[in-house]
Scaffold this motif. Sequence first.
Motif, short mmCIF file in Angstrom:
data_model
loop_
_atom_site.label_atom_id
_atom_site.label_comp_id
_atom_site.label_asym_id
_atom_site.label_seq_id
_atom_site.Cartn_x
_atom_site.Cartn_y
_atom_site.Cartn_z
N ALA A 118 18.49 34.08 14.92
CA ALA A 118 17.81 32.60 15.09
C ALA A 118 18.93 31.38 15.39
O ALA A 118 18.44 30.86 16.45
CB ALA A 118 17.19 32.17 13.74
N ASP A 119 20.10 31.22 14.90
CA ASP A 119 20.75 30.44 15.11
C ASP A 119 21.94 30.49 16.43
O ASP A 119 22.75 29.66 16.39
CB ASP A 119 21.42 29.84 13.71
CG ASP A 119 20.44 29.23 12.85
OD1 ASP A 119 19.67 28.71 13.16
OD2 ASP A 119 20.83 29.68 11.55
N ARG A 120 21.91 31.30 16.90
CA ARG A 120 22.68 31.91 18.03
C ARG A 120 22.55 31.08 19.25
O ARG A 120 21.17 31.04 19.47
CB ARG A 120 22.76 33.32 18.32
CG ARG A 120 23.23 34.17 16.94
CD ARG A 120 23.86 35.49 17.05
NE ARG A 120 24.12 36.09 15.75
CZ ARG A 120 25.29 35.64 15.00
NH1 ARG A 120 26.28 34.82 15.81
NH2 ARG A 120 25.44 36.16 13.73
N PRO A 121 23.43 30.63 20.12
CA PRO A 121 23.01 29.93 21.51
C PRO A 121 22.57 31.07 22.17
O PRO A 121 22.56 32.09 22.28
CB PRO A 121 24.57 29.53 21.77
CG PRO A 121 25.72 30.56 21.10
CD PRO A 121 24.88 30.73 19.98
N CYS A 137 18.46 25.36 28.22
CA CYS A 137 18.80 24.18 27.37
C CYS A 137 17.91 23.07 27.78
O CYS A 137 17.65 22.06 27.15
CB CYS A 137 20.24 24.11 27.37
SG CYS A 137 21.14 25.44 26.30
N ASP A 142 17.66 26.04 23.40
CA ASP A 142 18.97 26.14 23.28
C ASP A 142 19.60 27.16 22.42
O ASP A 142 20.72 27.42 21.99
CB ASP A 142 19.64 24.74 23.00
CG ASP A 142 19.19 23.90 21.69
OD1 ASP A 142 18.33 24.69 21.43
OD2 ASP A 142 19.60 23.16 21.27
N SER A 143 18.59 27.78 21.65
CA SER A 143 18.93 28.87 20.54
C SER A 143 18.15 29.93 20.77
O SER A 143 17.03 29.99 21.50
CB SER A 143 18.91 28.26 19.10
OG SER A 143 17.64 28.06 19.04
N GLY A 145 16.67 31.66 18.48
CA GLY A 145 15.30 31.43 17.75
C GLY A 145 14.22 30.47 18.43
O GLY A 145 13.28 30.86 18.47
N ARG A 146 14.80 29.53 19.06
CA ARG A 146 13.59 28.77 19.82
C ARG A 146 13.10 29.39 21.13
O ARG A 146 12.19 29.23 21.45
CB ARG A 146 14.37 27.40 20.40
CG ARG A 146 14.71 26.41 19.32
CD ARG A 146 15.10 25.15 19.76
NE ARG A 146 15.48 24.18 18.51
CZ ARG A 146 16.01 23.05 18.96
NH1 ARG A 146 16.36 22.60 19.89
NH2 ARG A 146 15.95 22.19 17.69
#
Length: 333
Positions: A118-121, A137, A142-143, A145-146
């Motif tokens: 989730a929090d990885r770039p 981005c 940008d992550s 998770g997104r």
Amino acid sequence: MSDEQPTVLCLRFCRIGGGQPDSAAYEGLLALLGAFTPVVEAAPPDGALADVGGSLRYFRQDAAGLASVIRVRALALHGVDCAIGAAENPMLARMAARQAAPGTTFVVPAGGAAGFLADRPAAALDGVGTATARTLCGYGLDSVGRIAAAPLATLQRITGVRAGRDLWERANGVDRTKVLPNAAARSIAAERSFPRDELDPEQHRRALLSLTEELGARLRGEGQVCRSLAVTVRYAGRAGYETLTRSRTLPEPTAHSAALTSLAYRIQDSFGLQRARVRGIALRAEGLHDAERASRQLTFDPVDERARRIEAVSDRLRARFGPQAVKPGRLAA
């Protein structure tokens, strides 16, 4: 022992004090892994994947425990330490191994892909390079998770239909590849010799270009990609002819001639032999494996895409009319 647990190990080998294992040690490490599971995939020069799903119950260990046993034997028998990632598929295992320090194991628990990713770039995903990450981005993705939460249709509009689906699956922890057992990846080589000592740097450049074109065509014809290149130059020195060899790793495994040429030129420039009397140049493509299993960095460069399409057409013409049917203009004279 739970039936739901990581079954794929990704190992990165390093000598105590730093540095990659030599070829003999690397082959020994692959043989060591073969004592635990027959499903071992070499990833030269310093890595390997192992599917231990059938080995955990036999050795009465979970993935972390089996990784510890492997690490102890690698140290005792070969003086090599391991950073190990354990996960449910090869992609997650590779990413976990990048998080592990030498002498440790990083485990992604089964069903824990979402939390791990989730929090990885965005650039942390396989196949996402700098250009693609920058584009994502720009859309707020940008992550990982997104990206995983974005609609599939949105990703496909941004990156293309196939690339978008691959990106969405990876962001959701899905990897359809398997660990395929193989031996240490082989290499192929080609050489050009001059009839006399050659002083002209342009002739050296032409010889190297013809080598990258030859090896690139051979790799593509065999459905292979290579991980690194080694250039060897034989030149006249004070005590007779001397040889100098240097190798570098490609940004990604490839058989694209332009990428091979660019790296080969950089290796040649690093020799500092602009005024040398060169008698021969050899090029070796190392770390070969199947192109179908290679991840390619997503790109938005129309020049690169056009070059690859031209290359594919050229390969078909060479297959029909012979290897000299199409060649770069620089080699036509």
